[in-house]
Design a protein around this motif. Structure first.
Motif, PDB file in Angstrom:
ATOM      1  N   PHE A   1       0.861  -1.159  -0.141  1.00  0.00           N
ATOM      2  CA  PHE A   1       0.014  -0.071  -0.071  1.00  0.00           C
ATOM      3  C   PHE A   1       0.796   1.263   0.246  1.00  0.00           C
ATOM      4  O   PHE A   1       2.097   1.329   0.717  1.00  0.00           O
TER       5      PHE A   1
ATOM      6  N   TRP B   1      -3.018   0.077  -4.253  1.00  0.00           N
ATOM      7  CA  TRP B   1      -3.908   0.459  -3.005  1.00  0.00           C
ATOM      8  C   TRP B   1      -3.187   1.670  -2.421  1.00  0.00           C
ATOM      9  O   TRP B   1      -2.084   1.722  -2.327  1.00  0.00           O
TER      10      TRP B   1
ATOM     11  N   ILE C   1      -9.169   2.172   2.646  1.00  0.00           N
ATOM     12  CA  ILE C   1      -8.528   1.478   1.669  1.00  0.00           C
ATOM     13  C   ILE C   1      -8.934   2.061   0.196  1.00  0.00           C
ATOM     14  O   ILE C   1     -10.218   2.692   0.354  1.00  0.00           O
TER      15      ILE C   1
END
Length: 314
Positions: A34, A65, A132
């Motif tokens: 991420f 992400w 997210i």
């Protein structure tokens, strides 16, 4: 992606194909890590840190992400990293936490408001997010879709209220929602100074479309449409009774698949009726982005585990 919204989606979109459907979400097991945006939003959507799973993931170059963590004290861009088991990593900063299971494609998002707020939040002040987020690889034409299926497998693991005697349901809450953006992207649009309008609508004018999952104040959440001061756009959400047969209980696992496309069409109409999306043609509208997670404008300790999340179109 520009062009005719009715062109064959199978050839125009590059998502993961499941039968005749196309999944819009990439890296659904979170294997590439991420990017983590800032707390204040001063640097926009720039990643200030990364979840790399101990250096295993090349998140700086490969992550699709992002973590949205607006508000509060904790900063996950410099989070403490803990390996819980093979393929399972936990990141924490003050009251924000993210636990990722790359083997099973599972993620948990937590907010402990006791560690994020110095005092009970007041009306008009910013609040804590733990989300997210993903921008779609190619923008998805609204006008050419037959179905837009949301599948979610989740459990709200806890929701404890620590607001105390000054708890105000108009100000304090714990909310879990999925949002999509629907943007206006005509090939050309001309501004008329006399009328103050754009011929095909303002480029990148957009609508927030929300799918509520949980709100500590309500067993079910009704359809809602309103103007969002923060992003200067309209936001429209749907009635949870359409896809949830009972109020969400903490500790219980739920799963549903729901075609949200008819709801989105209705949301666009409502927005236009409220004066939004002026001169925008739905054939010029494209889906470009989603987020999912917590918004916690109060002193709550909350956590959700997502066992599966997908967005499929045809």
């Amino acid at each position: 992606m520009q062009g005719n919204a009715n062109e064959n989606l199978q050839t125009k979109l590059s998502g993961e194909k499941v039968g005749k459907k196309i999944s819009l979400l990439r890296d659904r097991n979170y294997e590439n890590g991420f990017g983590v945006m800032g707390v204040s939003g001063e640097r926009g959507r720039e990643n200030l840190g990364y979840f790399t799973y101990g250096g295993i993931a090349d998140a700086k170059n490969k992550s699709v992400w992002q973590i949205g963590q607006w508000g509060g004290i904790g900063d996950l861009s410099s989070a403490n990293e803990t390996k819980l088991a093979d393929g399972i990593w936990q990141y924490s900063a003050a009251g924000k936490s993210v636990t990722v299971d790359t083997k099973n494609g599972r993620i948990s998002l937590g907010v402990d408001g006791r560690k994020e707020y110095k005092r009970l939040r007041k009306s008009g002040e910013c609040w804590v997010h733990n989300l997210i987020e993903q921008s779609f690889e190619e923008s998805v034409p609204f006008g050419g879709l037959s179905h837009f299926n949301l599948t979610l497998d989740y459990s709200v693991d806890r929701c404890d209220n620590y607001c105390g005697s000054e708890y105000d349901t108009d100000v304090h809450a714990a909310q879990l929602t999925l949002y999509l953006t629907l943007n206006n992207r005509p090939t050309a649009t001309v501004f008329n100074a006399d009328t103050g309008e754009w011929s095909n609508g303002r480029y990148d004018d957009f609508l927030w479309f929300g799918v509520p999952i949980f709100d500590n104040r309500k067993e079910f959440q009704p359809q809602n449409a309103a103007y969002d001061d923060g992003t200067k756009s309209y936001i429209s959400s749907i009635d949870t009774r359409n896809y949830q047969s009972e109020p969400v209980k903490t500790g219980k696992r739920y799963r549903f698949t729901y075609d949200i496309l008819p709801e989105i069409r209705s949301a666009v109409k409502r927005a236009k009726d409220m004066g939004a999306l002026k001169n925008v043609d739905e054939n010029n509208m494209f889906f470009s982005y989603m987020n999912f997670g917590w918004e916690v404008p109060g002193t709550f300790d909350v956590s959700v585990t997502v066992n599966g999340l997908n967005l499929e179109i045809d």
